[in-house]
Write a protein that holds these residues in place. Structure first.
Motif, PDB file in Angstrom:
ATOM      1  N   SER A 165      10.276  -0.798   2.038  1.00  0.00           N
ATOM      2  CA  SER A 165       8.857  -0.794   2.381  1.00  0.00           C
ATOM      3  C   SER A 165       8.261  -2.191   2.231  1.00  0.00           C
ATOM      4  O   SER A 165       7.495  -2.651   3.085  1.00  0.00           O
ATOM      5  N   ALA A 183      13.921   2.500  -1.369  1.00  0.00           N
ATOM      6  CA  ALA A 183      12.813   2.830  -0.468  1.00  0.00           C
ATOM      7  C   ALA A 183      11.649   1.864  -0.690  1.00  0.00           C
ATOM      8  O   ALA A 183      11.028   1.388   0.270  1.00  0.00           O
ATOM      9  N   ARG A 184      11.331   1.561  -1.953  1.00  0.00           N
ATOM     10  CA  ARG A 184      10.252   0.612  -2.246  1.00  0.00           C
ATOM     11  C   ARG A 184      10.606  -0.789  -1.729  1.00  0.00           C
ATOM     12  O   ARG A 184       9.753  -1.502  -1.194  1.00  0.00           O
ATOM     13  N   LEU A 201      10.964   7.237   3.445  1.00  0.00           N
ATOM     14  CA  LEU A 201      12.239   6.537   3.336  1.00  0.00           C
ATOM     15  C   LEU A 201      13.170   7.197   2.323  1.00  0.00           C
ATOM     16  O   LEU A 201      14.397   7.153   2.473  1.00  0.00           O
ATOM     17  N   ALA A 202      12.593   7.819   1.309  1.00  0.00           N
ATOM     18  CA  ALA A 202      13.395   8.450   0.251  1.00  0.00           C
ATOM     19  C   ALA A 202      14.160   9.670   0.754  1.00  0.00           C
ATOM     20  O   ALA A 202      15.006  10.193   0.023  1.00  0.00           O
ATOM     21  N   VAL A 240       7.249   5.222   1.201  1.00  0.00           N
ATOM     22  CA  VAL A 240       8.377   5.379   0.279  1.00  0.00           C
ATOM     23  C   VAL A 240       8.910   6.804   0.327  1.00  0.00           C
ATOM     24  O   VAL A 240      10.126   7.021   0.354  1.00  0.00           O
TER      25      VAL A 240
END
Length: 175
Positions: free
Chosen positions: A142, A138-139, A129-130, A126
């Motif tokens: 994922s 992001a979550r 990705l953030a 996360v």
């Protein structure tokens, strides 16, 4: 006879544990099997890792580093395409390694000592990705990547990068 200094022994034990789990699954992991694989005395494994859970935690932490590193530095451009490509590399370049990482990750379902490390893995993904999207997206991304990975690994179907890219584009498009 004095003790022989072996600064790499702990790492050799972790690497051996990883090989044992890859070959035999977590059920095949024992201090004895790891000592034999690492070519160290049995007492060395228990000196460095009093319990098998401690050894599994170290192995999972090591496995975590690879996937999170693969997601860092995605750069600019089409994020869905970059993620689908990296996911494909993860699942196809070393399928045995991907299976091992997920086996260790999923072991946290039954081994509470592994849960914080599994959470670290999720958090690292996360965080990576953030850099490009908000935390909620992001979550979600994922979770989609975990789902795709598990489907590929559990069913044996070939990874479909185009399909993964389209799915990720949908999730990212709602961000």
């Amino acid at each position: 006879m004095g003790r022989r200094y072996d600064p790499d022994r702990r790492q050799r034990i972790i690497d051996a544990a990883t090989r044992v789990v890859a070959a035999e699954g977590i059920a095949g992991l024992s201090h004895r099997s790891v000592a034999a694989e690492a070519d160290v005395p049995l007492g060395s494994t228990t000196y460095h890792f009093a319990t098998l859970d401690e050894l599994l935690v170290a192995a999972l932490r090591q496995a975590n580093e690879g996937f999170a590193a693969a997601l860092s530095g995605l750069g600019e451009g089409d994020l869905a395409a970059a993620l689908a490509r990296r996911l494909g590399e993860f699942l196809t370049a070393d399928r045995a390694g991907a299976e091992l990482e997920y086996e260790l990750y999923l072991a946290a379902l039954r081994k509470p000592a592994l849960r914080p490390v599994a959470a670290e893995w999720c958090g690292a993904v996360v965080t990576a990705l953030a850099e490009r999207v908000d935390a909620e997206t992001a979550r979600a991304v994922s979770a989609v990547m975990d789902g795709v990975s598990l489907q590929v690994l559990l069913t044996g179907v070939e990874y479909d990068e185009r399909s993964a890219r389209e799915l990720l584009t949908r999730v990212l498009g709602r961000a």
